[in-house]
Motif scaffolding. Structure first.
Motif, PDB file in Angstrom:
ATOM      1  N   GLU A  25       0.824  -1.208   0.000  1.00 60.17           N
ATOM      2  CA  GLU A  25       0.000   0.000   0.000  1.00 60.17           C
ATOM      3  C   GLU A  25       0.859   1.259   0.000  1.00 60.17           C
ATOM      4  N   ARG A  26       0.530   2.148  -0.897  1.00 61.01           N
ATOM      5  CA  ARG A  26       1.235   3.432  -0.957  1.00 61.01           C
ATOM      6  C   ARG A  26       1.098   4.178   0.362  1.00 61.01           C
ATOM      7  N   GLY A  27       2.170   4.878   0.724  1.00 65.46           N
ATOM      8  CA  GLY A  27       2.132   5.659   1.947  1.00 65.46           C
ATOM      9  C   GLY A  27       2.491   4.878   3.197  1.00 65.46           C
ATOM     10  N   THR A  28       2.745   3.575   3.059  1.00 63.35           N
ATOM     11  CA  THR A  28       3.072   2.760   4.231  1.00 63.35           C
ATOM     12  C   THR A  28       4.559   2.485   4.339  1.00 63.35           C
ATOM     13  N   GLY A  29       5.329   2.935   3.377  1.00 60.59           N
ATOM     14  CA  GLY A  29       6.714   2.507   3.272  1.00 60.59           C
ATOM     15  C   GLY A  29       7.705   3.307   4.085  1.00 60.59           C
ATOM     16  N   LYS A  30       8.853   2.663   4.301  1.00 58.66           N
ATOM     17  CA  LYS A  30      10.027   3.321   4.867  1.00 58.66           C
ATOM     18  C   LYS A  30      11.053   3.472   3.757  1.00 58.66           C
ATOM     19  N   THR A  31      11.796   4.569   3.794  1.00 56.02           N
ATOM     20  CA  THR A  31      12.774   4.862   2.751  1.00 56.02           C
ATOM     21  C   THR A  31      14.173   4.495   3.232  1.00 56.02           C
ATOM     22  N   TYR A  32      14.948   3.886   2.306  1.00 65.86           N
ATOM     23  CA  TYR A  32      16.274   3.399   2.681  1.00 65.86           C
ATOM     24  C   TYR A  32      17.369   3.911   1.753  1.00 65.86           C
ATOM     25  N   GLY A  33      17.161   5.081   1.161  1.00 66.83           N
ATOM     26  CA  GLY A  33      18.248   5.740   0.466  1.00 66.83           C
ATOM     27  C   GLY A  33      18.420   5.377  -0.993  1.00 66.83           C
ATOM     28  N   ASP A  34      19.631   5.541  -1.473  1.00 66.06           N
ATOM     29  CA  ASP A  34      19.969   5.446  -2.882  1.00 66.06           C
ATOM     30  C   ASP A  34      19.976   3.995  -3.368  1.00 66.06           C
ATOM     31  N   PRO A  35      19.313   3.695  -4.492  1.00 66.01           N
ATOM     32  CA  PRO A  35      19.275   2.324  -4.995  1.00 66.01           C
ATOM     33  C   PRO A  35      20.642   1.743  -5.321  1.00 66.01           C
ATOM     34  N   VAL A  36      21.524   2.543  -5.881  1.00 67.91           N
ATOM     35  CA  VAL A  36      22.858   2.035  -6.225  1.00 67.91           C
ATOM     36  C   VAL A  36      23.616   1.634  -4.963  1.00 67.91           C
ATOM     37  N   GLU A  37      23.526   2.470  -3.933  1.00 71.42           N
ATOM     38  CA  GLU A  37      24.206   2.137  -2.679  1.00 71.42           C
ATOM     39  C   GLU A  37      23.628   0.870  -2.062  1.00 71.42           C
ATOM     40  N   ALA A  38      22.308   0.721  -2.126  1.00 72.29           N
ATOM     41  CA  ALA A  38      21.680  -0.486  -1.590  1.00 72.29           C
ATOM     42  C   ALA A  38      22.105  -1.709  -2.383  1.00 72.29           C
ATOM     43  N   ALA A  39      22.070  -1.613  -3.706  1.00 75.69           N
ATOM     44  CA  ALA A  39      22.457  -2.744  -4.548  1.00 75.69           C
ATOM     45  C   ALA A  39      23.902  -3.152  -4.289  1.00 75.69           C
ATOM     46  N   GLN A  40      24.777  -2.167  -4.201  1.00 75.29           N
ATOM     47  CA  GLN A  40      26.190  -2.469  -3.971  1.00 75.29           C
ATOM     48  C   GLN A  40      26.403  -3.101  -2.607  1.00 75.29           C
ATOM     49  N   ARG A  41      25.628  -2.656  -1.636  1.00 71.96           N
ATOM     50  CA  ARG A  41      25.710  -3.235  -0.292  1.00 71.96           C
ATOM     51  C   ARG A  41      25.386  -4.723  -0.333  1.00 71.96           C
ATOM     52  N   TRP A  42      24.333  -5.087  -1.063  1.00 69.99           N
ATOM     53  CA  TRP A  42      23.953  -6.499  -1.109  1.00 69.99           C
ATOM     54  C   TRP A  42      24.940  -7.323  -1.922  1.00 69.99           C
ATOM     55  N   VAL A  43      25.464  -6.746  -2.976  1.00 69.03           N
ATOM     56  CA  VAL A  43      26.473  -7.466  -3.761  1.00 69.03           C
ATOM     57  C   VAL A  43      27.718  -7.705  -2.914  1.00 69.03           C
ATOM     58  N   ASP A  44      28.134  -6.694  -2.178  1.00 66.30           N
ATOM     59  CA  ASP A  44      29.306  -6.843  -1.311  1.00 66.30           C
ATOM     60  C   ASP A  44      29.075  -7.897  -0.226  1.00 66.30           C
TER      61      ASP A  44
END
Length: 245
Positions: A25-44
């Motif tokens: 549902e829209r409006g229920t979310g939490k924000t976790y920053g930049d997608p590239v930084e998140a993607a790189q974090r998971w790859v690392d």
């Protein structure tokens, strides 16, 4: 696709930022920053596959976060598989993404409204279509989980397997994003209905949840909120899966 059970981090994007919604549902979310930084974090952390979703595209019916997605693809390179969904509505759009470097396109609304799109894309890129079957109250829902279809998930999965889908992404919307645990029976029903890989999503709160989904016969599990909120680490989940084999 998924030679052995895998934990796949989600990178869901809204307005160019990583967001985790509750129950879709829209409006229920939490924000976790930049997608590239998140993607790189998971790859690392050892991710072999990333699950990207353009949430704006899912709601609006056309892709909205193309720049962020391109940036993620450029950052992670060819060594990491990328599956992408949200707003992909045409064969041309899907093929252009696959040619761009996306490994699998996720089709939800488009596949429901026009099942032949699965066959058409698969003819050009065999095994590249992951059909998204999102279930709410036992019914497949579309358009960002806002519209019911009357379809049973297991029967729908069989239909798309016959059309050449490379796999099924099954999301249990009733528990999605709530960090309250998984329900294995709906996942097992879909797994037992088809011979293609089934990727489970929704409700994972603990490593035990991950292992329960592995025991259903699912090929992989997508995890979002639990990883972003630090319920467990990707490394710990991968180690637990390895020990559980």
């Amino acid at each position: 696709m998924f030679p052995e059970f895998e934990v796949v981090p989600a990178v869901d994007m809204q307005d160019g930022q990583v967001v985790q919604l509750v129950g879709g549902e829209r409006g229920t979310g939490k924000t976790y920053g930049d997608p590239v930084e998140a993607a790189q974090r998971w790859v690392d952390a050892g991710a072999r596959t990333l699950h990207l979703v353009d949430l704006d595209g899912a709601f609006e019916g056309e892709r909205q976060n193309a720049d962020a997605i391109d940036a993620v693809l450029d950052a992670v390179g060819a060594d990491v598989d990328v599956q992408l969904g949200g707003g992909i509505r045409t064969v041309e759009d899907a093929v252009s993404l696959l040619d761009r470097g996306v490994d699998r396109v996720i089709l939800g609304t488009a596949a429901i409204e026009n099942p032949d799109i699965v066959e058409a894309i698969s003819a050009e890129h065999p095994g590249s279509v992951l059909v998204s079957l999102d279930a709410k109250d036992g019914e497949v829902v579309v358009a960002g989980w806002t519209e019911g279809t009357g379809l049973d998930p297991a029967r729908a999965a069989q239909r798309y397997a016959e059309l050449g889908a490379g796999g099924i992404l099954f999301t249990d919307v009733d528990v999605e994003g709530q960090l309250e645990g998984v329900r294995t029976e709906p996942v097992r029903n879909v797994v037992e209905a088809v011979d293609i890989p089934v990727v489970a999503s929704g409700g994972v709160a603990t490593i035990d949840d991950v292992l329960e989904l592995a025991d259903t016969g699912a090929a992989a599990v997508v995890v979002g909120s639990a990883l972003y909120q630090g319920a467990f680490t990707l490394e710990a989940a991968a180690d637990a899966v390895e020990e559980h084999r």
